[in-house]
Write a protein that holds these residues in place. Structure first.
Motif, PDB file in Angstrom:
ATOM      1  N   PHE A  13       0.626  -1.065   0.139  1.00  0.00           N
ATOM      2  CA  PHE A  13       0.119   0.045   0.041  1.00  0.00           C
ATOM      3  C   PHE A  13       0.939   1.230  -0.041  1.00  0.00           C
ATOM      4  CE2 PHE A  13      -2.074   3.381   2.391  1.00  0.00           C
ATOM      5  CZ  PHE A  13      -3.072   3.574   1.584  1.00  0.00           C
ATOM      6  N   THR A  14       1.990   1.246   0.639  1.00  0.00           N
ATOM      7  CA  THR A  14       2.610   2.560   0.952  1.00  0.00           C
ATOM      8  C   THR A  14       3.338   2.430  -0.724  1.00  0.00           C
ATOM      9  OG1 THR A  14       4.678   1.100   1.606  1.00  0.00           O
ATOM     10  CG2 THR A  14       3.257   2.487   3.287  1.00  0.00           C
ATOM     11  N   GLY A  15       3.483   1.740  -1.373  1.00  0.00           N
ATOM     12  CA  GLY A  15       4.253   1.775  -2.858  1.00  0.00           C
ATOM     13  C   GLY A  15       3.270   2.417  -3.674  1.00  0.00           C
ATOM     14  N   TRP A  16       1.892   2.084  -3.341  1.00  0.00           N
ATOM     15  CA  TRP A  16       0.921   2.526  -4.164  1.00  0.00           C
ATOM     16  C   TRP A  16       0.548   3.956  -3.889  1.00  0.00           C
ATOM     17  CZ3 TRP A  16      -3.749   4.946  -2.786  1.00  0.00           C
ATOM     18  CH2 TRP A  16      -4.780   5.100  -3.444  1.00  0.00           C
ATOM     19  N   LEU A  17       0.743   4.455  -2.422  1.00  0.00           N
ATOM     20  CA  LEU A  17       0.568   5.706  -2.109  1.00  0.00           C
ATOM     21  C   LEU A  17       1.645   6.707  -2.432  1.00  0.00           C
ATOM     22  CD1 LEU A  17      -1.298   7.472   0.025  1.00  0.00           C
ATOM     23  CD2 LEU A  17       0.419   6.809   1.763  1.00  0.00           C
ATOM     24  N   THR A  18       2.960   6.164  -2.483  1.00  0.00           N
ATOM     25  CA  THR A  18       4.005   6.852  -3.180  1.00  0.00           C
ATOM     26  C   THR A  18       3.693   7.069  -4.728  1.00  0.00           C
ATOM     27  OG1 THR A  18       5.664   5.893  -1.694  1.00  0.00           O
ATOM     28  CG2 THR A  18       6.731   6.699  -3.729  1.00  0.00           C
ATOM     29  N   GLU A  19       3.490   6.124  -5.377  1.00  0.00           N
ATOM     30  CA  GLU A  19       2.880   6.486  -6.786  1.00  0.00           C
ATOM     31  C   GLU A  19       1.767   7.570  -6.941  1.00  0.00           C
ATOM     32  OE1 GLU A  19       1.034   3.818 -10.621  1.00  0.00           O
ATOM     33  OE2 GLU A  19       1.627   2.753  -8.774  1.00  0.00           O
ATOM     34  N   LEU A  20       0.865   7.391  -5.911  1.00  0.00           N
ATOM     35  CA  LEU A  20      -0.210   8.469  -5.795  1.00  0.00           C
ATOM     36  C   LEU A  20       0.280   9.785  -5.654  1.00  0.00           C
ATOM     37  CD1 LEU A  20      -3.233   9.726  -5.704  1.00  0.00           C
ATOM     38  CD2 LEU A  20      -3.173   8.812  -3.706  1.00  0.00           C
ATOM     39  N   ALA A  21       1.271  10.135  -4.790  1.00  0.00           N
ATOM     40  CA  ALA A  21       2.022  11.392  -4.734  1.00  0.00           C
ATOM     41  C   ALA A  21       2.614  11.907  -5.706  1.00  0.00           C
ATOM     42  CB  ALA A  21       2.981  10.980  -3.371  1.00  0.00           C
ATOM     43  N   THR A  22       3.224  10.930  -6.650  1.00  0.00           N
ATOM     44  CA  THR A  22       3.957  11.643  -7.873  1.00  0.00           C
ATOM     45  C   THR A  22       2.810  12.336  -8.788  1.00  0.00           C
ATOM     46  OG1 THR A  22       3.504   9.432  -9.096  1.00  0.00           O
ATOM     47  CG2 THR A  22       5.470   9.750  -7.774  1.00  0.00           C
ATOM     48  N   ARG A  23       1.576  11.828  -8.502  1.00  0.00           N
ATOM     49  CA  ARG A  23       0.365  12.562  -9.397  1.00  0.00           C
ATOM     50  C   ARG A  23      -0.032  13.965  -8.826  1.00  0.00           C
ATOM     51  NH1 ARG A  23      -2.762   7.103 -11.694  1.00  0.00           N
ATOM     52  NH2 ARG A  23      -1.040   5.892 -11.674  1.00  0.00           N
ATOM     53  N   LEU A  24       0.509  14.358  -7.594  1.00  0.00           N
ATOM     54  CA  LEU A  24       0.011  15.363  -6.715  1.00  0.00           C
ATOM     55  C   LEU A  24       0.915  16.733  -6.888  1.00  0.00           C
ATOM     56  CD1 LEU A  24      -1.197  13.417  -3.552  1.00  0.00           C
ATOM     57  CD2 LEU A  24      -2.852  14.204  -5.599  1.00  0.00           C
ATOM     58  N   ARG A  25       0.363  17.785  -6.782  1.00  0.00           N
ATOM     59  CA  ARG A  25       1.202  18.904  -6.860  1.00  0.00           C
ATOM     60  C   ARG A  25       1.410  19.430  -5.178  1.00  0.00           C
ATOM     61  NH1 ARG A  25      -1.884  23.314  -9.645  1.00  0.00           N
ATOM     62  NH2 ARG A  25       0.003  24.571  -9.282  1.00  0.00           N
ATOM     63  N   PRO A  26       2.840  19.508  -4.635  1.00  0.00           N
ATOM     64  CA  PRO A  26       2.976  19.533  -3.141  1.00  0.00           C
ATOM     65  C   PRO A  26       2.548  21.038  -2.964  1.00  0.00           C
ATOM     66  CG  PRO A  26       5.072  18.740  -4.587  1.00  0.00           C
ATOM     67  CD  PRO A  26       3.918  19.116  -5.611  1.00  0.00           C
ATOM     68  N   GLY A  27       1.811  21.072  -1.708  1.00  0.00           N
ATOM     69  CA  GLY A  27       1.469  22.517  -1.326  1.00  0.00           C
ATOM     70  C   GLY A  27       0.064  22.855  -1.917  1.00  0.00           C
ATOM     71  N   VAL A  28      -0.632  21.860  -2.626  1.00  0.00           N
ATOM     72  CA  VAL A  28      -1.733  22.514  -3.370  1.00  0.00           C
ATOM     73  C   VAL A  28      -2.935  21.267  -2.958  1.00  0.00           C
ATOM     74  CG1 VAL A  28      -2.909  22.644  -5.443  1.00  0.00           C
ATOM     75  CG2 VAL A  28      -0.455  23.140  -5.490  1.00  0.00           C
ATOM     76  N   GLY A  29      -4.023  21.864  -2.882  1.00  0.00           N
ATOM     77  CA  GLY A  29      -5.254  20.829  -2.510  1.00  0.00           C
ATOM     78  C   GLY A  29      -5.426  20.358  -1.177  1.00  0.00           C
ATOM     79  N   TRP A  30      -6.121  19.252  -0.929  1.00  0.00           N
ATOM     80  CA  TRP A  30      -6.027  18.390   0.251  1.00  0.00           C
ATOM     81  C   TRP A  30      -4.451  17.870   0.845  1.00  0.00           C
ATOM     82  CZ3 TRP A  30      -9.832  19.308   3.349  1.00  0.00           C
ATOM     83  CH2 TRP A  30     -11.118  19.523   2.930  1.00  0.00           C
ATOM     84  N   TYR A  31      -3.898  17.747  -0.333  1.00  0.00           N
ATOM     85  CA  TYR A  31      -2.428  16.986  -0.022  1.00  0.00           C
ATOM     86  C   TYR A  31      -1.725  18.298   0.703  1.00  0.00           C
ATOM     87  CZ  TYR A  31       2.147  15.063  -0.876  1.00  0.00           C
ATOM     88  OH  TYR A  31       3.131  14.302  -0.808  1.00  0.00           O
ATOM     89  N   GLY A  32      -1.856  19.591   0.180  1.00  0.00           N
ATOM     90  CA  GLY A  32      -1.207  20.689   0.932  1.00  0.00           C
ATOM     91  C   GLY A  32      -1.871  20.875   2.225  1.00  0.00           C
ATOM     92  N   VAL A  33      -3.081  20.781   2.563  1.00  0.00           N
ATOM     93  CA  VAL A  33      -3.705  20.854   3.783  1.00  0.00           C
ATOM     94  C   VAL A  33      -3.107  19.873   5.001  1.00  0.00           C
ATOM     95  CG1 VAL A  33      -5.942  20.659   5.077  1.00  0.00           C
ATOM     96  CG2 VAL A  33      -5.754  21.965   2.789  1.00  0.00           C
ATOM     97  N   PHE A  34      -3.235  18.687   4.386  1.00  0.00           N
ATOM     98  CA  PHE A  34      -2.739  17.707   5.367  1.00  0.00           C
ATOM     99  C   PHE A  34      -1.253  17.891   5.756  1.00  0.00           C
ATOM    100  CE2 PHE A  34      -6.560  15.519   3.656  1.00  0.00           C
ATOM    101  CZ  PHE A  34      -7.272  15.713   4.488  1.00  0.00           C
ATOM    102  N   ALA A  35      -0.763  18.001   4.760  1.00  0.00           N
ATOM    103  CA  ALA A  35       0.718  18.056   4.865  1.00  0.00           C
ATOM    104  C   ALA A  35       1.150  19.258   5.809  1.00  0.00           C
ATOM    105  CB  ALA A  35       1.724  18.308   3.645  1.00  0.00           C
ATOM    106  N   ASP A  36       0.657  20.262   5.552  1.00  0.00           N
ATOM    107  CA  ASP A  36       0.718  21.622   6.660  1.00  0.00           C
ATOM    108  C   ASP A  36       0.253  21.185   7.964  1.00  0.00           C
ATOM    109  OD1 ASP A  36       1.404  24.503   6.887  1.00  0.00           O
ATOM    110  OD2 ASP A  36      -0.743  24.577   7.241  1.00  0.00           O
TER     111      ASP A  36
END
Length: 444
Positions: A13-36
């Protein structure tokens, strides 16, 4: 030096999650919210030492623009279920889940109180000025999201605990901490919240009182006595399907909503209960109480399975096909006997596509549980559905997993698994035969 090796299910699952992260823009959207909000919690989830909350996974898929019913998202949900099960079975895992649920329940109550406070300030007289109104509305929107996520996580943790058994807390352990002292609630949907005291236990219902009725209790088993006293609720027309992280950003399911199978027979109260529940769902959503709406929807899984086809038809008729997809996903985590009962009820009602979708989502479960589900399906005469479950299993799980499943009932499952593998491909059948030989089961 001791090196901790992640379980295979978690690392996949972490491998899949890492693959998903490559499709995301850091600091943008929900990804940015949770990372912050919780960078350490996110890092722990990507490392595999914690499991990302499911609502966060759905939000990240939404950020990436992945279709809720697409191949990538479906693979992620399968891997997520396997990873969560492996993570929860660690020593102390059940205790950690219990304590995390307590933390999320406190966050839910705090967000609920905060939303009431903000709503009261918006309705106060004299009315706040434009700038203050905008700020309050902004805060209220975030608080409602916090509440919905906390409620969804309480539900998710409850389902995961039900598969392990409720544990007792270790003496001296503080709620919200892991055995190693770290945080047990990564990636919060809310800021630091006051920790109110434990909620009082609900008082037992007085003897001799009538059972509760209405939409909140639509799925309780009822005796036929007194059923005619509950009036049917007229479902209002129109309204949009729910969207957002908890529903994968999806609208009504295409291809199923317009031509829902007709229920051949109405189990006692099924259509009425479905109408009541859908009416309540729409009222809760209109009030911004989406977490409670999700919990209400999932209560259907605790009621008679024979009522679920009527609920499916009513949800599609109301344009809430996404809710039905969510319910099927939740059903995939039910105990084996219950999973089989739901699948059988859907098959009996002519909802073959729904039944097969449920079984496909259920193949991430431990092989022992799948063996029980197959046995339950066959005991009820649902041989086609048992075959569909095994076919989905051999398609996505390894031959070695299939051999382990066969070991639970060699005489019954070896020929069934070979039939299922043959239906997938000749290569899959050869791989399974090899795994069975290695396990000493080829001659059974």
């Amino acid at each position: 030096m001791t090196v901790y090796q992640l379980p295979v299910g978690v690392s996949s699952f972490t491998g899949w999650l890492t693959e998903l992260a490559t499709r995301l823009r850091p600091g943008v959207g929900w990804y940015g919210v949770f990372a912050d909000r919780d960078p350490e919690g996110m890092r722990a989830c990507f490392d595999g030492t914690e499991i990302l909350p499911r609502d966060v996974v759905e939000s990240l898929l939404q950020d990436a623009g992945e279709a809720a019913d697409g191949t990538f998202a479906a693979r992620g949900r399968t891997l997520y279920a396997t990873a969560a099960a492996a993570h929860d079975r660690r020593p102390g895992g059940a205790v950690a889940l219990t304590e995390r649920r307590e933390v999320m329940e406190r966050e839910r109550r705090y967000a609920e109180s905060r939303a009431r406070e903000l709503g009261g300030r918006l309705r106060a007289a004299p009315a706040p000025g434009p700038d203050e109104t905008a700020r309050l509305e902004h805060d209220l929107a975030w608080t409602r999201d916090d509440h919905a996520r906390a409620a969804a996580r309480v539900r998710e943790l409850t389902v995961r605990l039900a598969r392990l058994g409720e544990p007792r807390r270790e003496p001296g352990r503080e709620p919200g901490t892991r055995p190693d002292g770290g945080s047990a609630a990564p990636v919060s949907g809310a800021g630091p919240a006051p920790a109110p005291g434990p909620a009082p236990a609900p008082a037992p219902a007085p003897r001799g009182k009538r059972r509760p009725r209405g939409a909140r209790y639509a799925w309780l088993e009822e005796s036929t006595e007194g059923q005619e006293e509950q009036a049917a609720v007229v479902l209002p027309a129109g309204g949009a399907a729910p969207r957002g992280a908890r529903f994968g950003g999806a609208g009504p399911a295409e291809g199923t909503g317009g031509a829902a199978p007709v229920i051949a027979a109405d189990p006692p109260g099924a259509v009425r209960a479905a109408g009541n529940a859908v009416y309540a769902l729409r009222r809760l959503r209109a009030q911004g109480r989406s977490g409670e709406a999700h919990a209400l929807l999932c209560e259907a899984l605790g009621g008679p399975p024979a009522r679920l086809p009527a609920l499916a038809a009513e949800l599609h008729r109301a344009g809430l096909g996404a809710d039905w997809s969510t319910l099927l996903w939740e059903a995939a985590s039910l105990p084996p006997g219950r999973l089989a009962a739901v699948a059988g009820a859907l098959a009996d009602a002519g909802r073959a596509a729904d039944c097969e979708e449920l079984l496909r989502q259920g193949v991430a479960r431990p092989v022992e549980e799948l063996a029980g589900a197959c046995a339950a399906l066959r005991a009820e005469g649902h041989h086609r559905e048992a075959h569909a479950l095994l076919t989905a299993f051999v398609r996505v799980r390894s031959p070695e997993d299939a051999a382990r499943l066969a070991g639970a009932d060699p005489r019954g499952l070896v020929p069934q698994l070979l039939d299922a593998a043959r239906a997938v491909s000749a290569a899959r059948e050869r791989d399974l035969l090899h795994a069975l030989r290695v396990a000493g089961l080829a001659g059974v």
